[in-house]
Design a protein around this motif. Structure first.
Motif, PDB file in Angstrom:
ATOM      1  N   UNK A 133       0.840  -1.201   0.000  1.00  0.00           N
ATOM      2  CA  UNK A 133       0.000   0.000   0.000  1.00  0.00           C
ATOM      3  C   UNK A 133       0.877   1.253   0.000  1.00  0.00           C
ATOM      4  N   UNK A 134       0.334   2.324  -0.602  1.00  0.00           N
ATOM      5  CA  UNK A 134       1.057   3.593  -0.673  1.00  0.00           C
ATOM      6  C   UNK A 134       0.108   4.740  -0.335  1.00  0.00           C
ATOM      7  N   UNK A 135      -0.315   4.822   0.923  1.00  0.00           N
ATOM      8  CA  UNK A 135      -1.261   5.885   1.303  1.00  0.00           C
ATOM      9  C   UNK A 135      -0.705   7.284   1.094  1.00  0.00           C
ATOM     10  N   UNK A 136       0.621   7.406   1.064  1.00  0.00           N
ATOM     11  CA  UNK A 136       1.228   8.718   0.837  1.00  0.00           C
ATOM     12  C   UNK A 136       1.008   9.202  -0.598  1.00  0.00           C
ATOM     13  N   UNK A 137       0.528   8.302  -1.484  1.00  0.00           N
ATOM     14  CA  UNK A 137       0.279   8.657  -2.878  1.00  0.00           C
ATOM     15  C   UNK A 137      -1.192   9.008  -3.136  1.00  0.00           C
ATOM     16  N   UNK A 138      -1.953   9.204  -2.056  1.00  0.00           N
ATOM     17  CA  UNK A 138      -3.351   9.608  -2.212  1.00  0.00           C
ATOM     18  C   UNK A 138      -3.429  10.910  -3.023  1.00  0.00           C
ATOM     19  N   UNK A 139      -4.259  10.903  -4.032  1.00  0.00           N
ATOM     20  CA  UNK A 139      -4.448  12.094  -4.853  1.00  0.00           C
ATOM     21  C   UNK A 139      -3.415  12.265  -5.947  1.00  0.00           C
ATOM     22  N   UNK A 140      -2.433  11.379  -6.039  1.00  0.00           N
ATOM     23  CA  UNK A 140      -1.363  11.501  -7.029  1.00  0.00           C
ATOM     24  C   UNK A 140      -1.751  10.744  -8.295  1.00  0.00           C
ATOM     25  N   UNK A 141      -2.347  11.468  -9.240  1.00  0.00           N
ATOM     26  CA  UNK A 141      -2.816  10.839 -10.476  1.00  0.00           C
ATOM     27  C   UNK A 141      -1.671  10.417 -11.375  1.00  0.00           C
ATOM     28  N   UNK A 142      -0.490  10.972 -11.164  1.00  0.00           N
ATOM     29  CA  UNK A 142       0.661  10.569 -11.972  1.00  0.00           C
ATOM     30  C   UNK A 142       1.243   9.241 -11.502  1.00  0.00           C
ATOM     31  N   UNK A 143       0.864   8.813 -10.293  1.00  0.00           N
ATOM     32  CA  UNK A 143       1.344   7.548  -9.747  1.00  0.00           C
ATOM     33  C   UNK A 143       0.372   6.420 -10.052  1.00  0.00           C
ATOM     34  N   UNK A 144      -0.915   6.616  -9.726  1.00  0.00           N
ATOM     35  CA  UNK A 144      -1.925   5.575  -9.922  1.00  0.00           C
ATOM     36  C   UNK A 144      -2.432   5.627 -11.360  1.00  0.00           C
ATOM     37  N   UNK A 145      -1.694   5.003 -12.258  1.00  0.00           N
ATOM     38  CA  UNK A 145      -2.011   5.034 -13.681  1.00  0.00           C
ATOM     39  C   UNK A 145      -2.352   3.634 -14.191  1.00  0.00           C
ATOM     40  N   UNK A 146      -3.026   3.585 -15.320  1.00  0.00           N
ATOM     41  CA  UNK A 146      -3.283   2.308 -15.979  1.00  0.00           C
ATOM     42  C   UNK A 146      -1.972   1.609 -16.280  1.00  0.00           C
ATOM     43  N   UNK A 147      -0.958   2.383 -16.703  1.00  0.00           N
ATOM     44  CA  UNK A 147       0.337   1.806 -17.014  1.00  0.00           C
ATOM     45  C   UNK A 147       0.978   1.090 -15.845  1.00  0.00           C
ATOM     46  N   UNK A 148       0.804   1.623 -14.643  1.00  0.00           N
ATOM     47  CA  UNK A 148       1.359   0.983 -13.451  1.00  0.00           C
ATOM     48  C   UNK A 148       0.724  -0.384 -13.230  1.00  0.00           C
ATOM     49  N   UNK A 149      -0.587  -0.471 -13.362  1.00  0.00           N
ATOM     50  CA  UNK A 149      -1.278  -1.740 -13.131  1.00  0.00           C
ATOM     51  C   UNK A 149      -1.016  -2.747 -14.258  1.00  0.00           C
ATOM     52  N   UNK A 150      -0.814  -2.247 -15.470  1.00  0.00           N
ATOM     53  CA  UNK A 150      -0.434  -3.138 -16.561  1.00  0.00           C
ATOM     54  C   UNK A 150       0.949  -3.733 -16.311  1.00  0.00           C
ATOM     55  N   UNK A 151       1.872  -2.897 -15.858  1.00  0.00           N
ATOM     56  CA  UNK A 151       3.224  -3.380 -15.564  1.00  0.00           C
ATOM     57  C   UNK A 151       3.188  -4.410 -14.443  1.00  0.00           C
ATOM     58  N   UNK A 152       2.323  -4.195 -13.455  1.00  0.00           N
ATOM     59  CA  UNK A 152       2.210  -5.163 -12.366  1.00  0.00           C
ATOM     60  C   UNK A 152       1.683  -6.499 -12.881  1.00  0.00           C
TER      61      UNK A 152
END
Length: 321
Positions: free
Chosen positions: A93-112
């Motif tokens: 979990x990364x609660x410190x990234x709340x509101x960070x749209x540049x972090x929570x991207x479709x690309x991140x989940x695809x890479x995962x």
């Protein structure tokens, strides 16, 4: 039912440190065939089914009905892989990234997803993919890249564009009793989306179009608790505060102009009373060359609960083709 659980390390340039993706495999993943032929009657040749949960912000729990496909009683003992996307459930979990749209991207989940397939030894072999709701959106994004080994795709209760989803939800909302609509309207007008009053009115909507099974199954409630109480980071950033509109980073998401790149046989599923009404799936049906569409009578968005036996039969039948 036999299963194995574990984590795989997921490194990505956007992560402050490598994440851990939690997974669970029902059945024997090592016995599934890497052969291009999947028509054998031997259960050991069945390609694994990888399941993508929805949300964003939910976790694997509410997709557990699909684990039945790995049971000997299913007649095929297909390995089923469930996992929690990062920011969700038992993964990092990364609660410190709340509101960070540049972090929570479709690309991140695809890479995962790609990392998980590689670490579990699935990449490059034949496998099938099922995504529910947001998981279906992610699955479609994955399929348009035409990954090696992807054999069949199931887009379950998933829209082709967020704008289509919002329009569908608005139409369904207009069918609610007047007193429920009045509460929703008033709370939105007064910006009281976190109020108990608004929550209760939203549940009235979800009882009709989200999950119609009453009471809600414990596995569904477990997923809801994760995204609404334990860690709201992903849902609040990518969706927003309400079931009825999207103000987060997914608000402009669409795959309509890229759907035709999907080149594997695809099954579309939705429910008669689904939040994902027919209009949200229509672009998939029109653009995919080899496609089948099943609407389950009496079911809402969580058709895996509302019409469990029929849902599993439809999935199983499609994977056996």
């Amino acid at each position: 039912m036999a299963f194995t659980s574990g984590t795989v390390e997921f490194a990505h340039p956007s992560l402050p440190s490598p994440a851990q993706t939690w997974y669970r495999v029902y059945g024997d993943l090592s016995s599934s065939s890497s052969s291009s032929s999947s028509s054998s009657s031997s259960s050991s040749t069945q390609p694994p089914l990888v399941v993508l949960h929805g949300g964003p912000g939910y976790c694997h729990n509410y997709m557990l009905p699909l684990a039945d496909l790995a049971s000997p009683s299913s007649g095929e003992e297909r390995p089923v892989v469930l996992y929690d996307q990062i920011g969700n459930g038992l993964s990092s979990h990364y609660p410190e990234k709340r509101g960070d749209a540049t972090f929570w991207t479709v690309g991140l989940f695809l890479a995962e997803l790609e990392n998980l397939l590689a670490k579990l030894g699935i990449a490059g072999r034949q496998f099938d993919l099922l995504g529910h709701s947001w998981g279906g959106m992610l699955g479609a994004e994955f399929a348009v890249t035409r990954p090696t080994g992807l054999r069949r795709l199931i887009l379950s209760n998933a829209p082709a564009a967020v704008s289509l989803w919002v329009d569908s939800v608005a139409r369904l909302r207009s069918t609610l009793p007047q007193e429920v609509r009045d509460v929703l309207d008033r709370c939105e007008r007064e910006d009281r989306l976190d109020s108990e009053e608004y929550e209760h009115a939203t549940v009235e909507f979800l009882n009709r179009f989200g999950c119609r099974t009453q009471p809600w199954p414990a596995d569904l409630i477990d997923s809801i608790v994760w995204t609404t109480e334990k860690d709201t980071t992903v849902a609040s950033t990518m969706l927003g505060r309400s079931e009825f509109f999207v103000e987060g980073s997914l608000k402009d998401w669409t795959i309509v102009d890229r759907i035709a790149r999907i080149n594997v046989p695809t099954l579309l599923i939705n429910g008669e009373y689904d939040e994902a009404q027919d209009s949200t799936l229509e672009p998939f049906f029109q653009a995919i060359d080899k496609v089948k569409w099943v609407t389950l009578a009496g079911a809402g968005h969580c058709a895996q609960f509302d019409a469990r036996d029929k849902y599993l039969d439809v999935v199983k039948g499609f994977l056996q083709l």
